[in-house]
Design a protein around this motif. Structure first.
Motif, PDB file in Angstrom:
ATOM      1  N   ILE A   1       0.364   6.970   6.811  1.00 47.03           N
ATOM      2  CA  ILE A   1       0.513   7.212   5.376  1.00 47.03           C
ATOM      3  C   ILE A   1       0.189   5.938   4.600  1.00 47.03           C
ATOM      4  O   ILE A   1      -0.523   5.956   3.600  1.00 47.03           O
TER       5      ILE A   1
ATOM      6  N   PHE B   1      -3.359   5.209   4.540  1.00 43.59           N
ATOM      7  CA  PHE B   1      -4.009   6.109   3.596  1.00 43.59           C
ATOM      8  C   PHE B   1      -3.845   5.587   2.176  1.00 43.59           C
ATOM      9  O   PHE B   1      -4.795   5.583   1.386  1.00 43.59           O
TER      10      PHE B   1
ATOM     11  N   VAL C   1      -6.787   4.694  -0.424  1.00 43.73           N
ATOM     12  CA  VAL C   1      -6.904   5.245  -1.769  1.00 43.73           C
ATOM     13  C   VAL C   1      -6.882   4.126  -2.791  1.00 43.73           C
ATOM     14  O   VAL C   1      -7.632   4.136  -3.771  1.00 43.73           O
TER      15      VAL C   1
ATOM     16  N   ALA D   1      15.414  -2.858   1.850  1.00 45.72           N
ATOM     17  CA  ALA D   1      15.747  -1.457   2.077  1.00 45.72           C
ATOM     18  C   ALA D   1      14.685  -0.553   1.450  1.00 45.72           C
ATOM     19  O   ALA D   1      14.468   0.568   1.887  1.00 45.72           O
ATOM     20  N   TYR D   2      14.052  -1.059   0.391  1.00 39.83           N
ATOM     21  CA  TYR D   2      13.078  -0.222  -0.308  1.00 39.83           C
ATOM     22  C   TYR D   2      11.649  -0.537   0.096  1.00 39.83           C
ATOM     23  O   TYR D   2      10.713  -0.164  -0.598  1.00 39.83           O
TER      24      TYR D   2
ATOM     25  N   ASP E   1       9.558   0.655   2.198  1.00 40.79           N
ATOM     26  CA  ASP E   1       8.624   1.773   2.294  1.00 40.79           C
ATOM     27  C   ASP E   1       8.361   2.425   0.943  1.00 40.79           C
ATOM     28  O   ASP E   1       7.328   3.050   0.740  1.00 40.79           O
ATOM     29  N   VAL E   2       9.320   2.267   0.029  1.00 37.77           N
ATOM     30  CA  VAL E   2       9.150   2.908  -1.275  1.00 37.77           C
ATOM     31  C   VAL E   2       7.981   2.290  -2.040  1.00 37.77           C
ATOM     32  O   VAL E   2       7.261   2.986  -2.747  1.00 37.77           O
TER      33      VAL E   2
ATOM     34  N   PHE F   1       4.676   3.973  -1.505  1.00 34.98           N
ATOM     35  CA  PHE F   1       4.574   5.282  -2.148  1.00 34.98           C
ATOM     36  C   PHE F   1       4.409   5.141  -3.652  1.00 34.98           C
ATOM     37  O   PHE F   1       3.656   5.882  -4.281  1.00 34.98           O
ATOM     38  N   ILE F   2       5.129   4.161  -4.220  1.00 38.98           N
ATOM     39  CA  ILE F   2       5.019   3.986  -5.671  1.00 38.98           C
ATOM     40  C   ILE F   2       3.606   3.538  -6.035  1.00 38.98           C
ATOM     41  O   ILE F   2       3.008   4.033  -6.992  1.00 38.98           O
TER      42      ILE F   2
ATOM     43  N   LEU G   1       0.945   4.240  -4.430  1.00 38.45           N
ATOM     44  CA  LEU G   1       0.080   5.409  -4.280  1.00 38.45           C
ATOM     45  C   LEU G   1       0.135   6.272  -5.539  1.00 38.45           C
ATOM     46  O   LEU G   1      -0.900   6.674  -6.090  1.00 38.45           O
ATOM     47  N   ILE G   2       1.350   6.542  -6.004  1.00 43.69           N
ATOM     48  CA  ILE G   2       1.496   7.414  -7.162  1.00 43.69           C
ATOM     49  C   ILE G   2       0.853   6.772  -8.382  1.00 43.69           C
ATOM     50  O   ILE G   2       0.080   7.403  -9.111  1.00 43.69           O
TER      51      ILE G   2
ATOM     52  N   LEU H   1      -3.008   6.769  -8.171  1.00 41.95           N
ATOM     53  CA  LEU H   1      -3.614   8.093  -8.339  1.00 41.95           C
ATOM     54  C   LEU H   1      -3.478   8.582  -9.769  1.00 41.95           C
ATOM     55  O   LEU H   1      -4.298   9.361 -10.245  1.00 41.95           O
ATOM     56  N   ILE H   2      -2.430   8.127 -10.462  1.00 37.69           N
ATOM     57  CA  ILE H   2      -2.279   8.578 -11.845  1.00 37.69           C
ATOM     58  C   ILE H   2      -3.220   7.815 -12.764  1.00 37.69           C
ATOM     59  O   ILE H   2      -3.882   8.389 -13.618  1.00 37.69           O
ATOM     60  N   PHE H   3      -3.303   6.492 -12.559  1.00 35.92           N
ATOM     61  CA  PHE H   3      -4.044   5.702 -13.533  1.00 35.92           C
ATOM     62  C   PHE H   3      -5.492   5.434 -13.139  1.00 35.92           C
ATOM     63  O   PHE H   3      -6.346   5.278 -13.990  1.00 35.92           O
TER      64      PHE H   3
ATOM     65  N   PRO I   1      -7.618   7.085 -10.203  1.00 35.88           N
ATOM     66  CA  PRO I   1      -7.744   7.842  -8.950  1.00 35.88           C
ATOM     67  C   PRO I   1      -8.941   7.402  -8.112  1.00 35.88           C
ATOM     68  O   PRO I   1      -8.966   7.626  -6.911  1.00 35.88           O
TER      69      PRO I   1
END
Lengths: 301, 404
Positions: free
Chosen positions: A233, A236, A240, A271-272, A274-275, A278-279, A281-282, A285-287, A289
């Motif tokens: 992930i 990936f 991206v 602790a975060y 991995d977050v 993902f953040i 990625l989001i 892709l929003i701003f 892509p």
């Protein structure tokens, strides 16, 4: 300052591993427009093959660690490529003209199959992976900033990238790959066997992932059947981030991601860790892509 | 004859190739603590034999898929034959069948062992989850891989509200639905521009972020240890364990019926048509005056409502929730139910959900192979039967023909 530099190095190391995996994503996506969800599993299988082959050789023969490393790396590359190519033949080739979501679902299925295959045939526990890379004498552990495995990972990644770039830029096969990714029908018209090109792409992508798998196993010292998922992930995300389909993009994206994770974990909260991926990625892709180095695609109706 | 020899040759080659390929992982097992290498040669034999026959079957099926099944022509043939679907459509058959089914369902908790009721309740919960995800995937055409996050949202709504305010089950159920829907919209807004595979990955990312947040905000959510001792629903008085389980079974039945009712109404509504258009071609839909942003948000909200409610039921049924129940695997299992049964088809999804939950439950020997089988199911279904076991029947509108 030392802490900062250590974080930079950790980030670079992580980023290099992501880059080795992300290449497979980006090349496959560039050619058949499929997110090969099972690519992370190929990386895991590479690490497992090296562990098994290396372990068996260590126990049954008295070869030197470097020889064992070389043999197990070769085995990992061979078998991972084999899995990659076979996977394409079984799960993706019949779906080449199907809707993209159908192929993606098939890829998710393939990922489940490979994970559970290793789980059932081997074990669900974390296996210790004895590092086969001997320590360089000029790096004293604890004193030097960089550890031996880190240095090896960085150098290997650079070498692999250079070879790959040369391969794609200057060889006939590389030219065929570029042609196929631009326009499959035209490529066939000028006499390119796109089946061969796709097989080759899967083989090369899987081979680099296998190298990543062996390196990371040497670095972290343990593996299990689930390591492929998160690494896949994240790679990936890196692909991206850099602009999927673009090889320099994948490398740049991986390094940025590795650094972000390293600094995020080092200065904000581990602790975060991995977050952050993902953040990113989001947000990307929003701003944007198309990614950092990607081209904008114009969609026709 | 020549053909058979060729087929044998192909199968032998496939078998040999897979035997080489699986050799390290299937045969060798290294125990580095004791320094022992285990050689499991038998596995290799099974791989060889299995691949030989399976590859034959595989090629046969692929060939059939590409060239059609040969003689039988689907439409002309089917008119004469007895068709279950057609028979069920007739009033004379439909009403008695439904009546028998209703009696069976109502009497079920009293006919079987208590343990079975619990299993069936889980299966029914899965049916509702499948139906909910089906709205998003089957009608809206949006592949959602973070569906478990909505499920978690519902469960934690009940768990946390009970923990802090002592809220009862019946107050939590609608609140779970609302929080599911709100969360659906919250996740939906940032991903409005995405579609297809990117959307799938981003929803997966959201699902994982939600789980990681639940795990790490220990002060608020109790972290990985979860929330325990959530009460089961009471029926005016406090029910025994047995009574509460039966009660939850009936609640699930009602929820399933409610979901089916809503979805069937949805299909024919303006929103349903908009979803359909968006699924087929979003650009064309937009040019026909469909507000894509609104429609997508509605899809997410409508899909998430069900997960929210089932989440509350889950918390009440198990009386304990933790983030580990809402992993990606959960989302994937719901996806398997939908894809296996038939995307967009209500009876299909119901069947799929039952298969996914009940097969591992009743064939315990297969339980270890559960995820492997799901993977195989996803690949095989995508290749050979993308429409699912019970495909969706789309409404046909006849123009200018008499409707006899």
């Amino acid at each position: 300052m030392k802490y900062f530099l250590q974080l930079v190095l950790a980030g670079l190391t992580k980023g290099s591993i992501y880059a080795l995996i992300a290449l497979g994503y980006t090349m496959v996506y560039g050619i058949i427009k499929l997110i090969n969800f099972a690519h992370g599993e190929i990386y895991m299988i590479g690490a497992f093959t090296a562990l098994i082959v290396g372990g068996a050789l260590q126990i049954t023969t008295g070869l030197s660690p470097l020889t064992i490393l070389a043999i197990s790396l070769a085995a990992a590359i061979f078998f991972s490529s084999g899995y990659g190519v076979t996977m394409e033949k079984i799960a993706y080739k019949p779906l080449r003209n199907a809707p993209r979501l159908t192929a993606l679902i098939s890829a998710i299925g393939m990922s489940l199959i490979l994970q559970n295959y290793v789980l059932l045939a081997q074990t669900s526990d974390f296996l210790p992976f004895r590092s086969m890379i001997p320590n360089f004498p000029f790096l004293t552990p604890g004193k030097s900033l960089v550890t031996t495995t880190q240095l090896v990972i960085l150098i290997t990644t650079v070498v692999v990238m250079v070879i790959l770039t040369l391969l794609i830029k200057f060889t006939r096969t590389g030219k065929a790959m570029r042609a196929t990714s631009q326009d499959k029908v035209m490529a066939q018209l000028v006499g390119i066997d796109i089946n061969k090109v796709i097989t080759f792409t899967f083989a090369v992508g899987s081979a680099t992932a296998a190298i990543g798998g062996v390196l990371i196993a040497n670095h972290t010292g343990q593996i299990n059947f689930y390591i492929g998922f998160l690494a896949g992930i994240k790679a990936f995300v890196a692909a991206v981030l850099g602009g999927i389909g673009s090889i320099p993009g994948a490398v740049l994206g991986s390094l940025v991601l590795g650094m972000t994770e390293s600094f995020g974990a080092g200065y904000i909260s581990s602790a975060y860790e991995d977050v952050f991926a993902f953040i990113i990625l989001i947000l990307i892709l929003i701003f944007k892509p198309s990614g950092l180095l990607g081209r904008n695609e114009i969609e026709k109706v | 004859m020549n053909k058979i020899i060729q087929e044998i040759k192909k199968s032998v080659l496939s078998a040999l190739w897979l035997m080489i390929l699986t050799f390290p992982i299937m045969v060798i097992k290294v125990n580095s603590y004791e320094g022992v290498v285990l050689w499991r040669w038998k596995n290799l034999m099974w791989i060889g034999i299995g691949t030989f026959f399976l590859s034959w079957l595989w090629r046969f099926l692929l060939d059939r898929k590409e060239n059609g099944p040969g003689e039988s022509k689907p439409d002309a043939d089917r008119d004469g034959k007895f068709s279950l679907r057609k028979a069920l459509g007739e009033r004379k058959v439909k009403i008695p069948t439904l009546a028998v089914l209703a009696i069976l369902v109502l009497a079920f908790p009293f006919m079987v062992k208590f343990y079975q009721v619990g299993i069936m309740t889980s299966a029914l919960m899965f049916v509702i989850l499948g139906l909910g995800l089906n709205i998003v995937i089957g009608y809206g055409g949006l592949l959602h891989l973070g569906y478990a996050a909505f499920y978690a949202m519902g469960a934690y709504t009940y768990g946390l509200m009970y923990l802090y305010w002592g809220l009862p089950f019946w107050a939590a159920l609608p609140l779970g639905a609302v929080s599911g829907a709100v969360f659906g919209i919250v996740i939906g807004v940032p991903v409005l521009r995405l579609r297809g595979d990117y959307l799938a990955i981003v929803t997966l990312a959201f699902g994982e972020i939600s789980r990681l947040l639940l795990e790490n905000m220990s002060g608020f959510t109790k972290g990985p240890e979860g929330i325990a001792q959530i009460p089961r629903p009471g029926f005016f008085v406090k029910l025994s364990l047995q009574g509460a389980t039966t009660y939850l079974f009936y609640i699930c039945i009602v929820l399933v019926l409610f979901a089916i009712f809503v979805i069937r109404r949805l299909e024919d509504s303006r929103i349903g048509r908009a979803l359909e258009a968006m699924k087929e071609d979003d650009i064309a839909a937009q040019s026909m005056g469909i507000d894509l942003a609104k429609t997508k948000l509605i899809t997410f909200a409508l899909g998430a409502v069900w997960a929210g409610m089932v989440g509350v039921v889950l918390a009440a049924k198990t009386t304990y929730i933790n983030p580990g129940s809402f992993t990606l695997m959960e989302s994937v299992m719901i996806l398997v139910a939908v894809v296996l049964g038939g995307t967009g088809s209500i009876p299909g999804v119901i069947l799929g959900a039952f298969l996914v939950t009940l097969i591992p439950e009743y064939f315990r020997a297969l339980a270890d192979y559960r995820m492997l089988m799901f993977g195989v199911a996803l690949v095989v279904m995508s290749i050979f039967r993308p429409q699912g076991i019970i495909p969706r029947v789309r409404k046909r509108y006849l123009v200018g023909e008499d409707k006899s």
